[in-house]
Every structure is written in C-alpha cells, then in structure tokens.
Design a protein around this motif. Structure first.
Motif, PDB file in Angstrom:
ATOM      1  N   SER A 207      82.718 -71.571  24.124  1.00 10.99           N
ATOM      2  CA  SER A 207      81.666 -71.969  25.624  1.00 10.99           C
ATOM      3  C   SER A 207      80.678 -72.767  25.264  1.00 10.99           C
ATOM      4  CB  SER A 207      81.595 -71.344  26.145  1.00 10.99           C
ATOM      5  OG  SER A 207      80.434 -70.096  25.759  1.00 10.99           O
ATOM      6  N   VAL A 208      79.915 -73.483  26.397  1.00  9.75           N
ATOM      7  CA  VAL A 208      79.015 -74.799  26.053  1.00  9.75           C
ATOM      8  C   VAL A 208      77.829 -74.484  27.639  1.00  9.75           C
ATOM      9  CG1 VAL A 208      77.304 -77.001  26.697  1.00  9.75           C
ATOM     10  CG2 VAL A 208      80.281 -76.725  25.397  1.00  9.75           C
ATOM     11  N   THR A 209      76.393 -73.410  26.502  1.00  5.11           N
ATOM     12  CA  THR A 209      75.443 -72.762  27.088  1.00  5.11           C
ATOM     13  C   THR A 209      75.452 -74.338  28.369  1.00  5.11           C
ATOM     14  OG1 THR A 209      74.459 -72.526  24.963  1.00  5.11           O
ATOM     15  CG2 THR A 209      73.257 -72.329  27.110  1.00  5.11           C
ATOM     16  N   ASN A 210      74.859 -73.320  29.804  1.00 12.15           N
ATOM     17  CA  ASN A 210      75.222 -73.640  30.764  1.00 12.15           C
ATOM     18  C   ASN A 210      75.781 -74.726  31.069  1.00 12.15           C
ATOM     19  OD1 ASN A 210      72.434 -72.729  31.150  1.00 12.15           O
ATOM     20  ND2 ASN A 210      71.897 -75.050  29.933  1.00 12.15           N
ATOM     21  N   GLY A 211      77.220 -74.574  30.464  1.00 10.31           N
ATOM     22  CA  GLY A 211      78.345 -75.152  31.232  1.00 10.31           C
ATOM     23  C   GLY A 211      79.329 -74.806  32.365  1.00 10.31           C
TER      24      GLY A 211
ATOM     25  N   VAL B  77      84.061 -65.082  14.573  1.00 11.38           N
ATOM     26  CA  VAL B  77      84.092 -66.100  14.883  1.00 11.38           C
ATOM     27  C   VAL B  77      83.505 -65.726  16.430  1.00 11.38           C
ATOM     28  CG1 VAL B  77      85.940 -66.141  16.974  1.00 11.38           C
ATOM     29  CG2 VAL B  77      86.664 -64.968  14.434  1.00 11.38           C
ATOM     30  N   PRO B  78      82.923 -67.090  16.491  1.00  9.55           N
ATOM     31  CA  PRO B  78      82.060 -67.868  16.929  1.00  9.55           C
ATOM     32  C   PRO B  78      82.464 -68.042  18.298  1.00  9.55           C
ATOM     33  CG  PRO B  78      82.726 -69.475  15.969  1.00  9.55           C
ATOM     34  CD  PRO B  78      83.706 -68.671  15.570  1.00  9.55           C
ATOM     35  N   LYS B  79      81.952 -67.579  19.713  1.00  8.86           N
ATOM     36  CA  LYS B  79      82.184 -67.295  20.723  1.00  8.86           C
ATOM     37  C   LYS B  79      81.367 -68.685  21.617  1.00  8.86           C
ATOM     38  CE  LYS B  79      83.393 -63.032  21.400  1.00  8.86           C
ATOM     39  NZ  LYS B  79      83.194 -61.487  21.500  1.00  8.86           N
ATOM     40  N   THR B  80      80.441 -69.023  21.150  1.00  9.31           N
ATOM     41  CA  THR B  80      79.076 -69.985  22.604  1.00  9.31           C
ATOM     42  C   THR B  80      79.179 -70.973  20.670  1.00  9.31           C
ATOM     43  OG1 THR B  80      77.773 -69.303  21.563  1.00  9.31           O
ATOM     44  CG2 THR B  80      77.872 -68.057  23.542  1.00  9.31           C
ATOM     45  N   TRP B  81      79.018 -72.049  21.701  1.00  6.81           N
ATOM     46  CA  TRP B  81      78.589 -73.562  20.962  1.00  6.81           C
ATOM     47  C   TRP B  81      77.798 -73.214  19.794  1.00  6.81           C
ATOM     48  CZ3 TRP B  81      82.152 -77.229  19.753  1.00  6.81           C
ATOM     49  CH2 TRP B  81      81.402 -78.416  19.079  1.00  6.81           C
ATOM     50  N   ASP B  82      76.375 -72.867  20.206  1.00  2.00           N
ATOM     51  CA  ASP B  82      75.669 -72.535  19.368  1.00  2.00           C
ATOM     52  C   ASP B  82      75.728 -71.366  18.179  1.00  2.00           C
ATOM     53  OD1 ASP B  82      73.708 -74.002  20.898  1.00  2.00           O
ATOM     54  OD2 ASP B  82      72.942 -71.927  21.826  1.00  2.00           O
ATOM     55  N   GLU B  83      76.423 -70.689  18.175  1.00  2.97           N
ATOM     56  CA  GLU B  83      77.323 -69.948  17.497  1.00  2.97           C
ATOM     57  C   GLU B  83      77.736 -70.743  15.991  1.00  2.97           C
ATOM     58  OE1 GLU B  83      77.150 -65.579  19.902  1.00  2.97           O
ATOM     59  OE2 GLU B  83      79.187 -66.463  19.565  1.00  2.97           O
ATOM     60  N   PHE B  84      78.714 -71.534  17.258  1.00  2.57           N
ATOM     61  CA  PHE B  84      79.897 -72.283  16.111  1.00  2.57           C
ATOM     62  C   PHE B  84      79.234 -72.860  15.487  1.00  2.57           C
ATOM     63  CE2 PHE B  84      82.349 -76.649  15.534  1.00  2.57           C
ATOM     64  CZ  PHE B  84      83.320 -76.225  15.499  1.00  2.57           C
ATOM     65  N   THR B  85      78.102 -73.906  15.796  1.00  2.00           N
ATOM     66  CA  THR B  85      77.696 -74.626  15.162  1.00  2.00           C
ATOM     67  C   THR B  85      76.475 -74.165  13.969  1.00  2.00           C
ATOM     68  OG1 THR B  85      75.090 -74.640  16.671  1.00  2.00           O
ATOM     69  CG2 THR B  85      77.178 -76.185  16.670  1.00  2.00           C
TER      70      THR B  85
END
Length: 430
Positions: free
Chosen positions: A299-303, A163-171
């Motif tokens: 979440s989005v990095t640096n967001g 299960v992705p927690k960050t946007w990078d993991e999601f993509t």
C-alpha cells in the motif's frame, strides 16, 4: 481381357466414388486444424500436446497441429495472419480490446454451440474479458492470474527481512538488499508489459480502482495527465535512480527468462510477475519452488486504493476460434473435450495454476501457494485487467511504450502523462 479391363475400371470408379463420399463427410485424411499459443515454457503446452494426440486418435483423418510461439513474436505473427486473412483455426488471446478488434472485423467465431457448457464449468468472472454483446468468444485456458511480488525466502530469512506491507517498508527492504550486494528486484524490461505492472499498481494504490476507469471513461475531470499518474511515474523513476533493478534491465528479455535467472541464482531477491510464474518455475526449476513465496503489492501512504486490489484476470489466457476455419465444429469439439477431461485441471494445479473453474478451492487444498492465490482472489476488492488488454490495441501499445520510456528515464513524469492523455484524446475524437 476386355472384360477384365471393364471390371478393373469399375473397381477404380467405385473406390474413387467411395473416397469422394468419405471426403464429403469430412472424414478424409489430411483435414488439418491448427492452433497457436504461447505455451513455450509451461506445462500447459505439454498438456495440450497430449490432448492433440488423443484428438487425432479418436478422429481419424484429422491432424491437429499445435504451434507454440514466444509471447512477443506471437502477437506480431497473429496480427499479420489476421490481416492477411490466413489465421490459424484456434488461437491464444488475452481477451479485452485486441480480441474485440478481431471480433468487430469478423475474424472470430462466437462459441454459441458450447456456451452453455462453458458457463456451467467456469466461474462467471472468467468470461468478463471475452464476452461481447452477450456472446462468449473464447474459452478460458489458464488459471486465475494476479500479479504479485515473488521473493526468495532464504534471502529474506538470512537478512532478517519482513514481508513489506507498505511502500515505506518495501523501500527499506530494497535498501537492505542493495547494501548486501543483492539486486532488490529482477526485471526484464525489453518486453514493456513487465514494467507496466508497476505503473498500474502504483496508480491503483494511490488513486484506487476508479482512477484508471474514470480517466478512460472521461468521467468528470478525470484524465491521464492528473497527479495520480504523474506520481506513479515519479515513484518508478525513483526506484530506477536508486538501482533497485538490474543494470541494463531495459534490454533484458522476459521471454528468454533473463529476469528469472537472476532470481534462481540468488543474485536478485524479488520479482514482480503474474501467477503463471509457479507454472514456469515448476517446469524450469522445480527444486527452487519450495524456496519461493509471494506477497501482494504494498500500500502507499495516504493512497485511496484498497490494498487488496489486484492487477490480473479471473481467466488469463483464452483460446478463440476464427471464422475462416473450415473445421469449426471439430475445433469446438476439441476445446470441449479438453475442458471436460479432469486431467488438465489436475495437471494445472500440479504445475502451479489455480483453474478458473467452479469449486476451484477443492482442487488446491494440498498446495499452500495455490490456496493462498485463491484466497487473495476471494478477498480482493477489485481485479484490474491489464491496461494493454483493457484498452484498444493502439492505446495499449502506446501505454507500454510510454512506460518503457519512464523506466528508461527518457521522459519526465509530467511529459509521460501528457503524452498518454493526448493519445487517448486523439483516439476518442476519431
């Protein structure tokens, strides 16, 4: 014969007089109360139909007519009826700007007669979208709603996906799914609001809960054409260009279940939708329920946004009473009786809804999915009401139109932000 005629005439007069008294007291047959809602595919529609039968049984002479209408046609039908001054007695509303517009036009009745009872029954935040000038104008009708990514557990397990927690993991998850000939995300964009979820969440994850509120309040130099909203549009278009959604998604209809079918069939793996989905799932495909789970928007990095923030409402879906109703007291009695009956809470929970009532946790302890929803609401830093409900109707529709253009690659991210900002400036300058 003459005496008989006089006697017969007297009987007729007495019966007629009795009927008129009966009618004057509001007890005559033919008194109709109408209610419109959007429960065409949920268990709530079945529950309210049963309560309508009970109401008519205990209130002889009254007919309670419940009309279930699909989401988008309903909005148009209600708007036309309100404009013509011929709305139903009771109607479904999402609260916020559209309801306030009807309140300001004098078309909605404050529920002062039962307000004390309502506040004793529901959690305080359940009324945030339907309270104006200290008066409650609608009864919470559905459960706590937050928008989450629902996913097929079997597909994730088969492909070894976490299960992705960050946007990078999601993509990364989306790319793996695509490489295995599975549509990463089911989406029906014809209805527009389904696409707004992405825009709202990305703006929140990058700018935090104040990004939208400050832009709308014109606080400082905050606006809708800043980099936060431009970046949200850029990220959406990146997803579209990478084919994370079905082919032709902007022509697909959410109301007819075209996105859900892709999830049910295993052609798609994820589905961004509100917590009314388990209710629909229980009604459409109960066997699939054990194979569905969900996670919060990454979440989005640096967001700046808190990753616990939710898009949703503590009382999604309300029933309001029109001022044109000739049966206001009876209509409010129906609402109160419906709420007082524990059956709607039990059946709501059974069908996948967390009721916005006090001590809701005690109702959902046996359902892990609903307990998870209740827990995420309890831990949420902020719950952002849907833009199209928070904003005045005109701007809400404009927002959805622009979002659909973003998804359709018909407008650049910079243009979309400028158009949205211009619409807000023009509206506020009137």
């Amino acid at each position: 014969m003459k005496k008989f005629s006089i006697t017969l005439l007297m009987i007729v007069l007495i019966v007629t007089l009795g009927f008129l008294v009966f009618a004057a007291e509001g007890l005559t047959f033919g008194n109709e109360i109408t209610m419109w809602d959007v429960e065409t595919s949920s268990v709530l529609g079945q529950i309210v139909d049963e309560h309508a039968k009970d109401f008519m049984y205990f209130n002889p002479g009254y007919e309670l007519k419940i009309v279930h209408i699909q989401n988008d046609p309903y909005k148009t039908k209600l708007k036309v009826a309100m404009g013509a001054g011929t709305p139903p007695d009771l109607f479904y509303t999402w609260g916020g700007g559209p309801l306030l517009e009807y309140v300001n036009s004098g078309m909605v009745e404050p529920l002062d007669r039962i307000e004390g009872f309502l506040r004793d029954k529901y959690i305080p935040s359940a009324f945030s979208a339907v309270t104006f000038d200290g008066h409650v104008y609608a009864v919470p009708w559905q459960g706590l709603t937050g928008v989450f990514f629902w996913y097929r557990k079997d597909i994730f397990e088969k492909l070894g996906l976490e299960v992705p927690k960050t946007w990078d993991e999601f993509t990364e998850v989306c790319e793996t799914l695509k490489n295995n000939n599975i549509i990463p995300i089911a989406l029906a964009g014809k209805n527009k609001w389904t696409e707004s979820f992405y825009y709202m969440y990305l703006a929140d994850r990058m700018g935090g809960e104040d990004a939208f509120k400050d832009a709308w309040a014109r606080k400082g130099d905050a606006s809708f054409d800043n980099q936060i909203f431009i970046k949200a549009a850029e990220m959406i278009q990146d997803m579209v260009k990478k084919d994370y959604f079905p082919k032709g998604f902007n022509g697909m209809d959410e109301d007819t279940g075209q996105a859900r079918v892709l999830l049910y069939s295993g052609k798609a793996a994820m589905y961004l939708m509100g917590t009314w989905f388990p209710n629909t799932l229980a009604n459409e495909n109960p066997e699939m329920a054990k194979n569905i789970d969900f996670f919060n928007f990454p979440s989005v990095t640096n967001g700046k946004g808190n990753p616990t923030n939710l898009i949703g409402s503590a009382g999604q879906g309300f029933i309001a009473l029109t001022t044109t109703s000739k049966e206001k007291i009876k209509a409010m009695d129906f609402l109160r009786n419906y709420i007082e009956d524990p059956v709607w809470i039990r059946k709501s929970v059974e069908s996948g809804l967390v009721p916005p009532v006090k001590h809701a946790a005690s109702y959902v302890v046996d359902n892990p999915l609903l307990a998870k929803i209740a827990d995420l609401f309890a831990k949420a830093n902020h719950v952002q009401v849907y833009y199209d409900q928070y904003l005045p109707p005109e701007l809400g529709e404009k927002h959805k139109d622009i979002t659909q253009q973003i998804f359709g690659l018909d407008i650049t991210p910079e243009e979309s932000a400028k158009v949205q900002e211009k619409a807000v400036v023009e509206f506020l300058s009137r």
